[in-house]
Design an enzyme around this catalytic site. Sequence first.
Site, PDB file in Angstrom:
ATOM      1  N   GLY A  86      32.241  53.558  43.392  1.00  0.00           N
ATOM      2  CA  GLY A  86      31.610  52.309  42.974  1.00  0.00           C
ATOM      3  C   GLY A  86      31.376  51.405  44.162  1.00  0.00           C
ATOM      4  CD  GLN A  87      27.473  49.368  47.559  1.00  0.00           C
ATOM      5  OE1 GLN A  87      26.953  50.408  47.220  1.00  0.00           O
ATOM      6  NE2 GLN A  87      27.071  48.689  48.609  1.00  0.00           N
ATOM      7  N   GLY A  88      30.927  47.003  45.231  1.00  0.00           N
ATOM      8  CA  GLY A  88      30.990  45.607  44.850  1.00  0.00           C
ATOM      9  C   GLY A  88      30.578  44.721  45.991  1.00  0.00           C
ATOM     10  N   GLY A  89      30.745  43.415  45.815  1.00  0.00           N
ATOM     11  CA  GLY A  89      30.321  42.467  46.828  1.00  0.00           C
ATOM     12  C   GLY A  89      31.110  42.563  48.114  1.00  0.00           C
ATOM     13  N   GLY A  92      32.708  45.487  49.245  1.00  0.00           N
ATOM     14  CA  GLY A  92      32.769  46.799  49.860  1.00  0.00           C
ATOM     15  C   GLY A  92      32.505  47.924  48.888  1.00  0.00           C
ATOM     16  CB  VAL A  99      35.696  52.028  45.558  1.00  0.00           C
ATOM     17  CG1 VAL A  99      36.982  52.803  45.253  1.00  0.00           C
ATOM     18  CG2 VAL A  99      35.963  50.529  45.573  1.00  0.00           C
ATOM     19  CE  LYS A 131      37.458  45.862  47.520  1.00  0.00           C
ATOM     20  NZ  LYS A 131      38.176  44.794  46.774  1.00  0.00           N
ATOM     21  CG  ASP A 152      37.900  37.837  40.226  1.00  0.00           C
ATOM     22  OD1 ASP A 152      37.246  37.330  39.295  1.00  0.00           O
ATOM     23  OD2 ASP A 152      37.424  38.645  41.031  1.00  0.00           O
TER      24      ASP A 152
END
Length: 603
Positions: free
Chosen positions: A297-300, A302, A304, A318, A415
């Site tokens: 997956g990918q987020g703001g 970085g 994973v 990550k 969060d």
Amino acid sequence: MVISFIHFLFLLFFGGLGAVQDECTDKRCRQDGPAIRSPFRLKDSHPDHCGYPGFDLSCTQNGDTVIELPLSVKASVKEIDYKFQLIHIYDLLGCLPQQIRNLNLSASPFQLQENYFNFTLINCSSAKSGLYELTPLPCLSGPGYQVYAIPSGYYLYWLPLFSCSKMYNILSVPYQIFDQKYDLQLHWSIPVCGKCESQGKYCRWKDNGSKHETECFKQHAAGASKRLKVTGVILGPSLLALTIIFTLYCVHISHKLKKEDEVKIEKFLEDYRALKPARYSYADVKKITSQFKDKLGQGGYGTVFKGKLSNDILVAVKVLNNSKGNGEEFINEVGIIGRIHHFNVVRLVGYCADGFKRALIYEFLPNDSLEKFTSVENCKNHSLGWEKLQDIALGIAKGIEYLHQGCDQRILHFDIKPSNILLDHNFDPKIADFGQAKLCSKEQSVVSMTVARGTKGYIAPEVFSRNFGNVSYKSDIYSFGMLLLEIVGGKKNIDVRAQNTSEVYFPEWIYNCLDQGEELGIQIEKEGDMKIVKKLTIVGLWCIQWYPVDRPSMKIVIQMLEGNGDTLSLPPNPFANSNPMTSSAINHGRSFLRELSVISEID
């Protein structure tokens, strides 16, 4: 002959069951001492199969419970928390600052629970009063000289000491080891028995002959065991020969198990060393992820990747994006999650800080995040029953309660949302992503903030405007309430917007349905599901009250989730008046918590 054999099997099974359970029942060194049961065993009292290797306890002549740690370091046991897998030790036999030099927990199933520091021990012929007030260590000091422990790196001329010499260093220990009144806490990860204890059950080994897996069971009543014993006494003489044969068989099995234990202990120690947070180079990270082959997956902050350590332990890596200014997130993750251990908090296996390249290595959780099972779109293809969703909600609550109350300093996550709740192979939840977390003192509960933290839709009102109150651990409770309502909302089978052309806010809509006794339109599969739905909804609505003082603490939230829900009452309508300048909303529901004072956050 056949009847006699069946009779023997009957007695062997039921008599053996009672005997084994009687052998492994709770024992104490004295009446007010800690209960000793699996995975612990009391030497000279419990058989070997009652405990796990390295979990042996013994009794002193005074009735104290004692554990022996590696290299002959002995400690008295004050309390054993089987639910959270903690053992409290105190009053170590001998001089702890002297013994601690030999203590190496890498060969032990236990870990120190507190934060780690390095200290230097110095021997001084005298000391003068000044800005600092240092307390000597009584067990190392003597006539004409005093021994002190100071944090390594301090310059001696900063301290009010003279005629001093360095003795030796003590590395990676909690500062509480120098306070004789303080209880040290040791945590164990394997075996996992906390889940059984939280269900009011006991833990034992599965008799599958492969590896040490645990299972939960209920202790049989004492009366049943007594009846089995009486039956054995009556029929004992005629079964003496069979008993001898059975004993020889048990000796054979016990010898076989001990051989298997040796192999399993070596495997456990290898895995244990790998699961301790360790520092890796960027080359190691590329090797672990097979050159970043399997993207999860990918987020703001970085991307994973799935990876594998040298001993075949799966991990999630990550890789942080250094263009996003993630230095604070990296420090938070390593500094906070790297030193805490809880069943419902994701475990940090290691990290990489190689120049500008940074990565965080976590335990791999195969069932993705809770978000997969909460959104309306995903629920069409992925579904969990309401009982399991209730268990997940309770596990998240216990993890948050641990962050708020179970550590040396209170940890505010800021969060909490479905995508930050990961699910293991049993769909047990683990809180992840501490990039926006903050530490604050346990004596005071509120932090000052200059920038809002969190994700839109889960951020508490006071984070945006102090007119609603001070930012505190109650902000996490608001986010948790929104998470509960999203669990419920993801399972609705009607469109709440069909009643009006404008957008309808689901929490407000479902509150009105409960308040007016209308149908909720939630998918249920079996009898009792609607009771769980209403409980999760009411608890969620309590948690999203506009004012922090109107929200319950997480301890009360856990009590509400563990109850049957029959006594839960609908909270005041949080949507009736959201204007912070009015006084009507301020005066209701103040039974949960007093006003809190503001303190500065700890960076």
